[in-house]
Motif scaffolding. Structure first.
Motif, PDB file in Angstrom:
ATOM      1  N   THR A 187     -31.063  49.185 -47.204  1.00  0.00           N
ATOM      2  CA  THR A 187     -30.766  49.306 -48.912  1.00  0.00           C
ATOM      3  C   THR A 187     -28.728  48.788 -48.155  1.00  0.00           C
ATOM      4  O   THR A 187     -28.836  48.582 -48.991  1.00  0.00           O
ATOM      5  CB  THR A 187     -30.405  50.608 -48.765  1.00  0.00           C
ATOM      6  OG1 THR A 187     -32.000  50.819 -48.793  1.00  0.00           O
ATOM      7  CG2 THR A 187     -30.286  50.817 -50.548  1.00  0.00           C
TER       8      THR A 187
ATOM      9  N   SER B 157     -36.850  56.150 -41.516  1.00  0.00           N
ATOM     10  CA  SER B 157     -35.503  55.943 -42.162  1.00  0.00           C
ATOM     11  C   SER B 157     -34.420  55.410 -42.144  1.00  0.00           C
ATOM     12  O   SER B 157     -34.055  54.752 -43.227  1.00  0.00           O
ATOM     13  CB  SER B 157     -35.458  57.730 -42.140  1.00  0.00           C
ATOM     14  OG  SER B 157     -34.211  57.717 -42.999  1.00  0.00           O
TER      15      SER B 157
ATOM     16  N   ALA C  73     -24.731  53.248 -41.651  1.00  0.00           N
ATOM     17  CA  ALA C  73     -26.099  52.786 -41.809  1.00  0.00           C
ATOM     18  C   ALA C  73     -26.611  52.357 -40.179  1.00  0.00           C
ATOM     19  O   ALA C  73     -27.740  53.006 -39.474  1.00  0.00           O
ATOM     20  CB  ALA C  73     -26.650  51.792 -42.564  1.00  0.00           C
TER      21      ALA C  73
ATOM     22  N   ALA D  78     -32.468  52.853 -44.713  1.00  0.00           N
ATOM     23  CA  ALA D  78     -31.085  52.574 -44.621  1.00  0.00           C
ATOM     24  C   ALA D  78     -30.400  51.901 -45.520  1.00  0.00           C
ATOM     25  O   ALA D  78     -29.394  50.760 -45.498  1.00  0.00           O
ATOM     26  CB  ALA D  78     -30.308  54.314 -44.606  1.00  0.00           C
TER      27      ALA D  78
END
Length: 383
Positions: free
Chosen positions: A174, A167, A116, A171
């Motif tokens: 997360t 985005s 990520a 990510a």
């Protein structure tokens, strides 16, 4: 002196003593006279003692044994799958709300986090290039050195790159959150009651591995017979006493009554919320709860009146009209230390046999002995 003369002198000396003993025990003399009279008339007549059943005020103190438990318990579980690499607490430890209790091996989560981060770096580089291209197209369009479609394409590329960066940041968040899931945190302050995992064990997400007793209010939990819940104590609050130290007390009020009966013990679980919990009443401490039932009228008989007939409790009833006895089943509400409290079976005013029941049979005629005095009762007890 001849032998006959000596015997006569001894009898005369002993006669006053015998007369004094007979005069000093009129009850025994009366009972003996009644026994001799009945025996002379009918040898099958049994000598019994009776009492007249009367209702009296019965107020019962109940004492129950229970333990201290937390009002709220929390099942703690990992939020992701993995293999346990570390356990940092044991049963009985007190933990804070944000304390780490155990850790999973974070190999997969760390790899996802690195991916990520790399994706975010790449997206930011593309965004930087798209911004430079857009700025150049904007200057050229102002000087008339480029076309409108080229400018629009540069603007579209800039917006796409900005979305890619957003985005990638999401990510990355997360992945960081998934990595935090490898650490098991309490969530609430409390005491570890139990655990069901070991280091090296593979656990699943949502699988409860620990139970915490939350800090805060405490309950005194008792397992009581169902009859007590049907007729609760008169006082809404009961006194809770620490068994190991009777000087430590608290006041408990009924907070929860289980709607079902335990099939193994036949009891109902009752939770008494403590108004204020003394520090000495720790989790698991054994306590005694004392409550007082409301006074009520009931027939109370001595234990000696109780008889077993057809595998049921019963008593012998004396009928003065026929001087005979009959056996009658009764329902007992409570067994006391020296007496029994009847629920049904005997009405006030009826005569109940309290002595001599071992010699009776239904319909047998009996002779009633006078009530025993304290002196004679003490003599009987001494014998």
């Amino acid at each position: 002196m001849s032998p006959n003369a000596s015997l006569l002198v001894s009898v005369r000396r002993a006669l006053p003593v015998v007369l004094v003993l007979l005069l000093a025990s009129p009850e025994a003399h009366a009972v003996g006279e009644a026994r001799e009279t009945e025996a002379s008339e009918d040898p099958t007549v049994a000598l019994v003692r009776i009492v007249s059943a009367q209702k009296s005020q019965v107020a019962t103190d109940v004492a129950l044994t229970g333990d201290i438990q937390a009002q709220a318990q929390t099942n703690v579980a990992f939020r992701t799958n993995g293999k346990v690499s570390e356990r940092r607490v044991e049963v009985g430890d007190h933990v804070a709300a944000d304390q780490v209790l155990a850790v999973l091996e974070p190999l997969v989560q760390r790899a996802n986090l690195d991916n990520a981060r790399a994706a975010l770096v790449s997206a930011e580089a593309q965004l930087t290039q798209a911004r430079v291209t857009f700025d150049r197209q904007k200057q050229l369009l102002a000087g008339g050195y480029t076309t409108r479609p080229s400018y629009d394409n540069a603007e579209q590329q800039l917006r796409t790159s900005q979305a890619a960066v957003d985005s990638a940041k999401a990510a990355l968040g997360t992945a960081e959150e998934q990595l935090s899931y490898t650490e098991l945190r309490a969530g609430v302050a409390g005491i570890v009651l139990s655990r069901t995992f070991e280091v090296g064990q593979v656990v699943q997400a949502g699988q409860a591995v620990m139970v915490l007793a939350q800090d805060g209010p405490r309950d005194a939990v008792f397992n009581v017979y169902e009859a007590l819940t049907a007729h609760p104590p008169d006082e809404k609050a009961i006194e809770v006493i620490l068994q190991s130290d009777p000087t430590v007390t608290a006041i408990g009020r009924v907070r929860e009554i289980s709607p079902t009966v335990d099939p193994q013990s036949g009891t109902v679980r009752v939770k008494m919320g403590l108004v204020s919990t003394p520090p000495a009443m720790t989790l698991g401490a054994v306590v005694i709860g004392r409550g007082r039932f409301a006074a009520r009228d009931a027939v109370v008989l001595p234990w000696s009146a109780l008889y077993r007939f057809d595998n049921r409790p019963a008593v012998w009833i004396y009928d003065p009209a026929t001087a005979a006895v009959s056996v009658r089943p009764v329902e007992i509400e409570r067994y006391g230390g020296a007496d029994i409290v009847l629920k049904t079976g005997v009405e006030p005013g009826e005569s109940v046999v309290v002595a001599g029941i071992q010699f009776l049979r239904p319909g047998q005629r009996v002779a009633v002995a006078p009530p025993a005095t304290a002196a004679s009762a003490g003599a009987e007890g001494g014998r």
